[in-house]
Design a protein around this motif. Structure first.
Motif, PDB file in Angstrom:
ATOM      1  N   LYS A  62     -25.991  -5.461  12.743  1.00  0.00           N
ATOM      2  CA  LYS A  62     -25.118  -4.604  11.903  1.00  0.00           C
ATOM      3  C   LYS A  62     -23.975  -5.301  11.605  1.00  0.00           C
ATOM      4  O   LYS A  62     -23.127  -5.651  12.295  1.00  0.00           O
ATOM      5  CB  LYS A  62     -25.020  -3.171  12.510  1.00  0.00           C
ATOM      6  N   THR A  64     -21.196  -6.603   8.245  1.00  0.00           N
ATOM      7  CA  THR A  64     -20.332  -6.232   6.734  1.00  0.00           C
ATOM      8  C   THR A  64     -20.523  -7.758   5.836  1.00  0.00           C
ATOM      9  O   THR A  64     -20.102  -7.456   4.619  1.00  0.00           O
ATOM     10  CB  THR A  64     -19.150  -6.024   6.715  1.00  0.00           C
ATOM     11  N   ALA A  67     -21.972  -6.767   2.292  1.00  0.00           N
ATOM     12  CA  ALA A  67     -21.265  -5.606   1.780  1.00  0.00           C
ATOM     13  C   ALA A  67     -21.047  -5.803   0.259  1.00  0.00           C
ATOM     14  O   ALA A  67     -21.377  -4.934  -0.702  1.00  0.00           O
ATOM     15  CB  ALA A  67     -20.101  -5.190   2.645  1.00  0.00           C
ATOM     16  N   ASP A  71     -23.034  -3.779  -2.736  1.00  0.00           N
ATOM     17  CA  ASP A  71     -22.153  -2.802  -3.562  1.00  0.00           C
ATOM     18  C   ASP A  71     -22.340  -3.312  -5.117  1.00  0.00           C
ATOM     19  O   ASP A  71     -22.303  -2.436  -5.992  1.00  0.00           O
ATOM     20  CB  ASP A  71     -20.707  -3.102  -3.280  1.00  0.00           C
ATOM     21  N   THR A 157     -27.493  -5.773   7.603  1.00  0.00           N
ATOM     22  CA  THR A 157     -26.307  -4.869   7.106  1.00  0.00           C
ATOM     23  C   THR A 157     -25.708  -3.787   8.032  1.00  0.00           C
ATOM     24  O   THR A 157     -26.563  -3.432   8.868  1.00  0.00           O
ATOM     25  CB  THR A 157     -26.640  -4.293   5.787  1.00  0.00           C
ATOM     26  N   LYS A 159     -24.783  -0.850   6.705  1.00  0.00           N
ATOM     27  CA  LYS A 159     -25.040   0.254   5.664  1.00  0.00           C
ATOM     28  C   LYS A 159     -26.344   1.001   5.894  1.00  0.00           C
ATOM     29  O   LYS A 159     -27.327   0.261   6.176  1.00  0.00           O
ATOM     30  CB  LYS A 159     -25.043  -0.240   4.103  1.00  0.00           C
ATOM     31  N   ILE A 161     -29.488   2.528   4.193  1.00  0.00           N
ATOM     32  CA  ILE A 161     -29.952   2.124   2.576  1.00  0.00           C
ATOM     33  C   ILE A 161     -31.352   2.550   2.724  1.00  0.00           C
ATOM     34  O   ILE A 161     -32.114   2.660   3.582  1.00  0.00           O
ATOM     35  CB  ILE A 161     -29.829   0.352   2.475  1.00  0.00           C
ATOM     36  N   GLU A 180     -28.208   3.696  -2.042  1.00  0.00           N
ATOM     37  CA  GLU A 180     -27.123   3.854  -0.986  1.00  0.00           C
ATOM     38  C   GLU A 180     -27.047   5.546  -0.939  1.00  0.00           C
ATOM     39  O   GLU A 180     -26.373   6.040  -0.080  1.00  0.00           O
ATOM     40  CB  GLU A 180     -25.947   3.426  -1.258  1.00  0.00           C
TER      41      GLU A 180
END
Ligand SMILES: [Cu+2]
Length: 204
Positions: A62, A64, A67, A71, A157, A159, A161, A180
């Motif tokens: 995990k 970033t 990121a 995005d 990631t 995030k 998802i 997302e």
């Protein structure tokens, strides 16, 4: 002279094949020099689908690192959901910026090599997304989604998802996209069929 004409004809044909839905680019009015550049850079869209799957070792870290890339991809996706060509194009520009800012120095040799390959492909899709009408943007978005999915597998990631799938996209061949948000909002059809599709997989 005959040879030159022959080359031009080949160039014209390859441009027509590579971007047959591209109505905004006026290939006919382009100068010879531009045309030959276009010929070298031109890509056949049928290639995109036959590329097959990359063999990538799953990175479950995990982090970033991706990121900004993700995005920007979501900005493209949300532009298509909203049937908004300009918003989608803006996302394409953001994606190119995210790639140029990405720090590759932390990657191992193998990961770096794999990353470069995916990035190369994704950047090309972003470039086409920036300058084309929405139908053409959606074509490139399909392959871009595979690239971004591969980047997630390769780099990990933090995030949450959702990997969504619509069986009717891509002329009923079916196509995947990443989201997302949990709600299905279909970027391939936008308002025409906003809720078509289902979640196939959740990442994190
Ligand atoms: Cu294109």
């Amino acid at each position: 002279m005959k040879k030159v004409i022959g080359i031009l004809v080949v160039a014209l044909i390859s441009i027509t094949i590579s971007c047959k839905n591209n109505k905004e680019q006026e290939h006919d009015t382009m100068g010879n020099e531009e045309m030959s550049t276009e010929m070298h850079e031109g890509h056949d869209h049928s290639d995109m689908k036959d590329m097959g799957q990359r063999k990538i070792t799953q990175n479950t870290t995990k982090n970033t690192a991706t990121a900004a890339i993700l995005d920007a991809y979501f900005e493209i996706k949300n532009g298509l959901v909203a049937d908004d060509k300009d918003k989608t194009a803006k996302g394409g520009t953001a994606l190119l910026a995210a790639f140029s800012k990405f720090d590759m120095t932390q990657l191992s040799d193998d990961t770096h090599k794999e990353y470069m390959e995916i990035q190369e492909s994704a950047k090309e899709h972003a470039e086409h997304i920036i300058k084309n009408p929405i139908d053409h943007q959606r074509e490139h978005f399909e392959s871009l989604s595979t690239d971004i999915n591969d980047i997630i597998i390769l780099l990990g990631t933090d995030k949450v998802i959702y990997q969504d799938y619509c069986p009717m996209a891509s002329n009923n061949k079916g196509a995947m996209w990443l989201s997302e948000v949990k709600d299905i909002k279909n970027p391939y059809f936008g308002s025409k069929m906003l809720n078509c599709g289902s979640i196939k997989k959740q990442i994190n």
